[in-house]
Design a protein around this motif. Structure first.
Motif: not given
Length: 303
Positions: A3-11, A26-36, A110-118
């Motif tokens: 996965l790619v996780l977006l992070h901002r210092a001012d988040s 909204q990102y739970l399914k993708a994050m669960e796939e990334g565990v491990g 726009g679109g996909a590049q705005q997603l916090a989890v990819r």
């Protein structure tokens, strides 16, 4: 699943990339796939200049302890690794993530590049790691300060991606390079930028919280320190207060030694980028577990 996780210092989220990642349902399914599996952190262009800046491994997901519909992804202890150089999202005008490119290789808007989890294909994960943690870093660092023509060319030893993310030798070299660069090769406590006769910087990279004690290889868990100051820091003779002022165990450190080794400001010399400043939690851990304990297993270097 990488996965790619977006992070901002001012988040507004309760993020600390080296230990946890706060995200909405909204990102739970993708994050669960990334565990491990492993993730790469990315700072969006509007938030800073880091681009892709670190990798880590996800260990588990829990509900946020206080906020509904929010979750926390826990990072496997010790797995976080700062890149030695930032990696731009675009290489020769083409996104490193194929999901962010149109059929002609140009960036989508726009679109996909705005997603916090990819989600990230394995080959694209490997390419980003190759750029942020170069395969031949060990050989390059060993000969970085050699004068031109001093030796025969050396065939670089290139570690596979997984070895670069797990092997202690490579991680130590990458950590040293990243911390030295962040501090512009200047000792954070004395303020001095010293080089030996061959031009090699004398400053070392110190873990604030040792890896053996649950620390990691984040720049925010590091300080660039000269050799003697590093020795003093590791043995509890020096600490750093919450406001970055230097703490000294005066009953163990002679006044003249402190005056020679510490900068006139009495405060840390910090990296230019605030995102690389030592994390308060790491400095607090050092104050509570090391400073004042005076771990003296050998005579001090000043005699």
């Amino acid at each position: 699943m990488k996965l790619v996780l977006l992070h901002r210092a001012d988040s507004i989220y309760d993020d600390r990339p080296d230990t946890r990642y706060d995200f909405p349902r909204q990102y739970l399914k993708a994050m669960e796939e990334g565990v491990g599996d492993r993730v790469i952190y990315y700072e969006p262009v509007k938030a800073g200049n880091r681009g892709y800046f670190a990798a880590a491994k996800l260990q588990d997901i829990i509900r946020h302890p206080t906020l509904p519909d929010r979750y926390m992804a826990l990072v496997e202890p010790g797995s976080y690794q700062s890149f030695v150089q930032y990696v731009a999202r675009l290489q020769n005008g083409t996104p490193l993530e194929s999901a962010l490119a149109d059929p002609y290789g140009f960036p989508k808007k726009g679109g996909a590049q705005q997603l916090a989890v990819r989600r990230l294909p394995e080959e694209e994960f490997n390419r980003i790691v190759d750029l942020g943690l170069p395969p031949a870093l060990e050989t390059f660092e060993e000969h970085r300060y050699d004068p031109p023509g001093a030796a025969e060319p050396v065939v670089p030893f290139e570690r596979p991606v997984i070895e670069r993310l797990t092997k202690r030798r490579y991680r130590d070299i990458a950590f040293r390079r990243a911390v030295r660069t962040a501090y512009d090769e200047r000792c954070a406590i004395s303020g001095l930028r010293l080089r030996n006769g061959g031009g090699r910087p004398e400053v070392q990279a110190a873990h604030i919280r040792p890896v053996a004690a649950g620390g990691n290889d984040s720049i925010r868990n590091g300080l660039a320190l000269s050799g003697t100051v590093h020795w003093m820091f590791d043995r509890g003779l020096i600490g750093v207060a919450e406001d970055h002022s230097i703490l000294i165990s005066h009953n163990k450190v002679p006044r003249d030694v402190a005056d020679r080794l510490l900068g006139p400001s009495g405060r840390l010399y910090l990296p230019r980028e605030a995102c690389n400043h030592p994390h308060p939690d790491n400095l607090k851990w050092h104050r509570e577990h090391v400073f004042g304990q005076v771990i003296a297993d050998e005579p001090p270097p000043w005699g």
